[in-house]
Enzyme design. Structure first.
Site, short mmCIF file in Angstrom:
data_model
loop_
_atom_site.label_atom_id
_atom_site.label_comp_id
_atom_site.label_asym_id
_atom_site.label_seq_id
_atom_site.Cartn_x
_atom_site.Cartn_y
_atom_site.Cartn_z
N ASP A 286 0.63 -1.15 -0.16
CA ASP A 286 0.19 -0.23 -0.04
C ASP A 286 0.71 1.29 -0.20
OD1 ASP A 286 -1.94 -1.64 0.01
OD2 ASP A 286 -3.15 -0.55 1.93
N HIS B 266 3.81 -2.74 3.08
CA HIS B 266 3.56 -0.75 2.30
C HIS B 266 5.25 -0.92 1.54
CE1 HIS B 266 0.92 -0.78 6.03
NE2 HIS B 266 0.44 0.40 5.20
#
Length: 273
Positions: free
Chosen positions: A93, A238
């Site tokens: 992400d 992430h």
């Protein structure tokens, strides 16, 4: 002098009905005569033009189970993928970030693994080359809003803008609009589900959270992924939004472990149900 039509009619008795039909067909004057097929042999089938191949059904002739392109409005996000064997999905992400995303892409390429990247529009806009690389290498580019806001605190019009602007920049970078959406912080509401469906996107959450954004240490991230590995699991990591070198190093460690353990690490397929 006999006209062409009278000459053809005069020859009908010799040619027979089939011969007359062929002679009267449009463009027959430009065709060369050919011998009729041998008795009992099936007539030769003309080859399909390239455009016709695309029209041939691949499986069966029944109607499709659903209307293509219609995305259902969910009441909760998808947390797993169908358990087709030992399948897992890796997701990243907040990117792309030129400091970390290229290293993650390099590792995925080394092991010939595809993943999902839920990009923020403002990051994607500045790094369209990385978004294009994601798509070129077979990864799925998902929508993670433009500025990573808390959607539950926004009006419907602002949520649509966050989603739509991100889909626009993804399409600009790689030629296709996102088919998957993830709400920042995992904070979903009715408007997010409805607007996501209107924009043709399925909501995907996760099963295993590495909590890599807390920078717990490379070994801790690796342990969380390896301990949480199971068929259908979706892993959250992430590639942007902070210092992500631990995430980069952890991927290099747990990815070969997953593959050696018999897991098929890939991306989900859209299924309308």
């Amino acid at each position: 002098m006999l006209t062409r039509r009278r000459a053809l009619l005069a020859g009908a008795a010799t040619l027979g009905a089939a011969g007359l039909a062929a002679a009267l067909a449009p463009g027959s004057a430009n065709r060369s005569a050919s011998a009729p097929p041998a008795a009992g042999a099936p007539p030769a089938r003309r080859p399909l033009r390239p455009s016709e191949y695309r029209l041939q059904p691949l499986t069966g002739y029944g109607p499709p189970r659903t209307v293509p392109g219609r995305t259902p409005v969910r009441k909760e996000p998808l947390l797993r993928v169908p358990d087709h064997g030992r399948t897992m999905v890796l997701t990243f992400d907040d990117g792309p970030d030129p400091r970390y995303t290229p290293d993650i892409l390099d590792t995925l390429a080394r092991y010939e693994v595809r993943a999902m990247f839920f990009v923020c529009g403002e990051m994607a806009d500045y790094n369209q080359d990385l978004v294009a690389r994601m798509a070129d290498e077979g990864h799925v580019v998902g929508n993670h809003t433009w500025t990573h806001p808390l959607l539950t605190s926004l009006r419907r019009g602002r949520i649509r803008s966050e989603m739509e602007r991100t889909s626009d920049v993804v399409e600009k970078a790689c030629g296709i609009r996102p088919e998957w959406f993830r709400a920042p912080y995992g904070a979903w509401n009715r408007a997010a589900f409805q607007l996501g469906a209107e924009l043709g996107m399925e909501p995907l959450a996760w099963t295993v959270d590495t909590l890599d954004w807390t920078e717990p240490g490379t070994r801790t991230i690796v342990t969380r992924v390896e301990d949480g590995a199971a068929p259908g699991v979706v892993v959250l990591s992430h590639d942007a939004g902070g210092e992500r070198s631990q995430t980069v190093r952890a991927l290099r460690s747990y990815l070969p472990y997953l593959l050696d353990s018999g897991y098929h690490v890939t991306v989900p397929r859209r299924e309308y149900v």
